[in-house]
Design a protein around this motif. Structure first.
Motif, PDB file in Angstrom:
ATOM      1  N   GLY A 198       0.782  -1.229   0.000  1.00  0.00           N
ATOM      2  CA  GLY A 198       0.000   0.000   0.000  1.00  0.00           C
ATOM      3  C   GLY A 198       0.814   1.278   0.000  1.00  0.00           C
ATOM      4  N   GLN A 203       5.840   7.491  -2.027  1.00  0.00           N
ATOM      5  CA  GLN A 203       6.526   6.772  -0.947  1.00  0.00           C
ATOM      6  C   GLN A 203       7.506   5.751  -1.519  1.00  0.00           C
TER       7      GLN A 203
ATOM      8  N   ILE B  87      -4.576   2.534  -1.607  1.00  0.00           N
ATOM      9  CA  ILE B  87      -3.523   2.233  -0.642  1.00  0.00           C
ATOM     10  C   ILE B  87      -4.093   1.495   0.571  1.00  0.00           C
ATOM     11  N   ARG B  90      -4.742  -2.158  -0.604  1.00  0.00           N
ATOM     12  CA  ARG B  90      -3.517  -2.968  -0.706  1.00  0.00           C
ATOM     13  C   ARG B  90      -2.909  -3.229   0.659  1.00  0.00           C
ATOM     14  N   ARG B  91      -3.240  -2.391   1.604  1.00  0.00           N
ATOM     15  CA  ARG B  91      -2.797  -2.653   2.961  1.00  0.00           C
ATOM     16  C   ARG B  91      -3.466  -3.916   3.501  1.00  0.00           C
ATOM     17  N   MET B  95       0.419  -9.013  -1.071  1.00  0.00           N
ATOM     18  CA  MET B  95       0.832 -10.022  -2.051  1.00  0.00           C
ATOM     19  C   MET B  95       2.248 -10.512  -1.798  1.00  0.00           C
ATOM     20  N   PHE B 113       8.290  -1.742   7.462  1.00  0.00           N
ATOM     21  CA  PHE B 113       8.148  -0.860   6.298  1.00  0.00           C
ATOM     22  C   PHE B 113       6.695  -0.431   6.088  1.00  0.00           C
ATOM     23  N   GLY B 114       5.799  -1.418   6.085  1.00  0.00           N
ATOM     24  CA  GLY B 114       4.392  -1.116   5.857  1.00  0.00           C
ATOM     25  C   GLY B 114       3.807  -0.229   6.948  1.00  0.00           C
ATOM     26  N   ARG B 116       5.351   1.926   8.764  1.00  0.00           N
ATOM     27  CA  ARG B 116       5.843   3.289   8.595  1.00  0.00           C
ATOM     28  C   ARG B 116       5.087   4.009   7.486  1.00  0.00           C
ATOM     29  N   LEU B 117       4.758   3.258   6.426  1.00  0.00           N
ATOM     30  CA  LEU B 117       4.042   3.885   5.313  1.00  0.00           C
ATOM     31  C   LEU B 117       2.667   4.372   5.746  1.00  0.00           C
ATOM     32  N   HIS B 118       2.031   3.598   6.610  1.00  0.00           N
ATOM     33  CA  HIS B 118       0.627   3.867   6.911  1.00  0.00           C
ATOM     34  C   HIS B 118       0.419   4.625   8.208  1.00  0.00           C
ATOM     35  N   ARG B 169       6.341  -9.555   6.334  1.00  0.00           N
ATOM     36  CA  ARG B 169       6.266  -8.120   6.082  1.00  0.00           C
ATOM     37  C   ARG B 169       4.813  -7.644   5.973  1.00  0.00           C
ATOM     38  N   LEU B 173       0.463  -5.206   9.145  1.00  0.00           N
ATOM     39  CA  LEU B 173      -0.626  -4.384   8.624  1.00  0.00           C
ATOM     40  C   LEU B 173      -1.988  -5.028   8.874  1.00  0.00           C
TER      41      LEU B 173
END
Lengths: 313, 260
Positions: A198, A203, B87, B90-91, B95, B113-114, B116-118, B169, B173
């Motif tokens: 996501g 990013q 986004i 996909r969270r 995959m 990583f995930g 931090r993105l969210h 990974r 999430l």
């Protein structure tokens, strides 16, 4: 093509069996051709080194009597016939840094857009076409464009700013091309990994793509320094002057809207425009120009090695 | 939830068709994938199983221009609705790929990583991150072997460990669905078995859809099985019954290895 077994049978009849894996006539000819090819190819590769070595040696030998730190740090005197190249060296540094300050951000960001965002549309094809053709425009045409667009039309006047902008436009397409190449070298699987947890495109670019392509991007940009430093016509039309008085060794001698001297133009001047110049002077100027560029290239290589060593794939 | 059957199904498609340019890769696919089960998609190369998988988090749209028609519902929600955020989708629908694709970061950073993105940068405390890393790595059975080298590059791990990391990974999430595109085809038999055991461990908590062209694997490791040929869904059912008593002649042909 005869098999080993057939060979043996035929040989047995004729009474002489060739030794196993023995050289054939055809094989001998093939090996000869191989040696010739290798010699010719390596010879050509060697030929590439010779001109560079000769240029450097020749220049240094001719320039030797004048080479000194003073030559770097002094202004020309007696109508260019004595003194050094400081105002020209400084002018070239200003022009190159200014032009990169403009061209690098625009070029890198445009390349990121083209490589990471753009799909195949009429717009992107137009941008591609513009980039390719911009790269093919002769520098004298850039010079005229810079004169018309920046000096006259935009009213900036002949100045470091106008000359830098002209150089920036000239280096832009190559920066875009080299940046795209660097971005393309980042494996697609890294991007997939990001998208599938996501990450937005930005990013993905910020956290993964740029950190892993920055070495290639920076080297591409830095290598444009040599081009910007060497061009004569664009700066001659838009901001470089025959002579400009500057205090020896003063780093901040020029303002943005000042005209300046430039090494490339200075070399042209002392070689062709001034009578009775000592023979070594143009060569010494050329040595300064050449080694400035080589130093920047060496820095680019060192930077690439350093950044590569921190990369983990 | 506007679909009465939604609670039972993680993924539902209705008349899903998809075109790459003029090439139709999916043809009126209608299927229901059960919640919390392991579902396999099998079929010969080019039958559209990966394409179908990539529809479920709309990642297809990142691979160039595709055109789709029909409907896809994840947990009852139509993912083509106007206000669906890709986004966020996909969270929750992650995959795993054929080649393990850890990011060129440390093991630790790969796992968080995930997150931090969210998250807002300040919302994450070190303790949260540490807990997420330990939880995710424990769930995939890597914690014991990597706990002392979390700051090492994930690229130094062995291939099967990398693949486990790629699964781990996704976990911080809290995904609902995990899509796996031939996750074992780059691994040897031993590593494949380890990944399959991991799948069994994850069953129930996550809905897992796995694309494979290894029929033995589909048979061993999945509860439900869908067979696709040339963009169409041919047959589906509980894995065991599909393999032992297929209803469609084409399924039988494929299973017996007459093509594909």
């Amino acid at each position: 093509m005869t098999s080993l077994a057939e060979n043996k049978k035929a040989g047995a009849k004729a009474g002489d069996v060739p030794a196993l894996f023995a050289r054939t006539d055809l094989g001998r000819r093939r090996e000869r051709a191989e040696r010739t090819a290798q010699a010719a190819l390596s010879g050509m590769a060697l030929l590439v080194i010779i001109p560079l070595a000769l240029i450097i040696i020749y220049l240094i030998v001719e320039a030797w009597p004048l080479l000194s730190l003073d030559f770097l740090l002094e202004s020309p005197r007696r109508g260019m016939r004595e003194g050094g190249v400081w105002p020209a060296l400084l002018g070239t540094v200003y022009l190159v840094l200014m032009s990169l300050a403009v061209a690098a951000p625009i070029g890198i960001l445009a390349a990121v857009y083209l490589h990471e965002y753009a799909d195949d549309s009429a717009f992107t094809r137009a941008v591609q076409l513009a980039v390719v053709n911009l790269a093919g425009v002769p520098s004298i045409v850039h010079a005229l464009f810079g004169l018309g667009a920046f000096v006259v039309f935009a009213g900036i006047g002949r100045s470091i700013l106008a000359a830098s902008l002209t150089l920036a436009i000239m280096t832009l397409p190559v920066i875009i091309a080299s940046t795209r190449e660097a971005l393309a070298s980042v494996p697609r699987s890294f991007r997939e990994a990001c998208w599938n947890v996501g990450a937005t495109r930005w990013q993905t670019i910020r956290h993964v793509v740029l950190p892993n392509s920055i070495s290639g991007i920076l080297t591409g940009v830095i290598l444009q320094v040599s081009r910007a430093a060497g061009e004569t016509a664009p700066v001659m039309f838009t901001g470089a002057v025959f002579y400009k008085a500057v205090r020896d060794g003063d780093l901040f001698a020029y303002g943005l809207l000042d005209q300046c001297m430039a090494l490339s133009m200075h070399l042209f001047t002392v070689s062709t425009q001034v009578p009775d110049v000592p023979e070594a002077l143009p060569y010494a100027t050329a040595v300064v120009l050449l080694f400035t560029v080589l130093a920047v290239n060496a820095f680019a290589i060192a930077l690439r090695v350093y950044l590569r060593s921190r990369k983990r794939w | 939830m506007n679909n009465p059957a939604a609670a039972d199904y993680a993924i539902q498609t209705r008349d899903l068709s998809l075109w790459y340019g003029n090439f139709q890769a999916l043809n009126n696919v209608t299927l229901d994938i059960k919640h919390g089960a392991i579902t396999s998609l099998i079929g010969p190369s080019g039958c559209g199983k990966t394409t179908l998988l990539r529809c479920f988090n709309r990642i297809n749209e990142r691979y160039g221009s595709v055109r789709t028609s029909g409907e896809i519902r994840i947990l009852g929600r139509n993912i083509y609705d106007e206000d669906v955020s890709l986004i966020e989708l996909r969270r929750f629908v992650g995959m795993v790929f054929q080649r393990p694709n850890p990011l060129p970061l440390s093991i630790y950073e790969n796992i968080v990583f995930g997150l931090r993105l969210h998250s807002e940068r300040r919302a994450l405390t070190r303790a949260d991150l540490d807990a997420a890393v330990e939880g995710a790595l424990t769930e995939v059975g890597l914690w014991a072997s990597v706990r002392d080298r979390l700051d090492r590059s994930a690229l130094d791990l062995q291939l099967d460990e990398q693949q486990k990391l790629c699964i781990a990974r996704l976990l911080p999430l809290k995904p609902e669905v995990i899509l796996m595109d031939e996750p074992c085809s780059a691994l040897d038999a031993e590593a494949t078995r380890a990944i399959e055991e991991l799948l069994f461990g994850l069953r129930g908590r996550y809905s897992i859809v796995i694309v494979t062209h290894n029929m033995a694997q589909a048979r061993r490791a999945s509860d439900e099985c869908f067979l696709m040929l040339m963009g169409e869904l041919i047959e589906h059912g509980a894995t065991e019954s599909l393999f032992t008593s297929p209803k469609d002649a084409r399924t039988l042909n494929y299973l017996e290895g007459r093509f594909g």
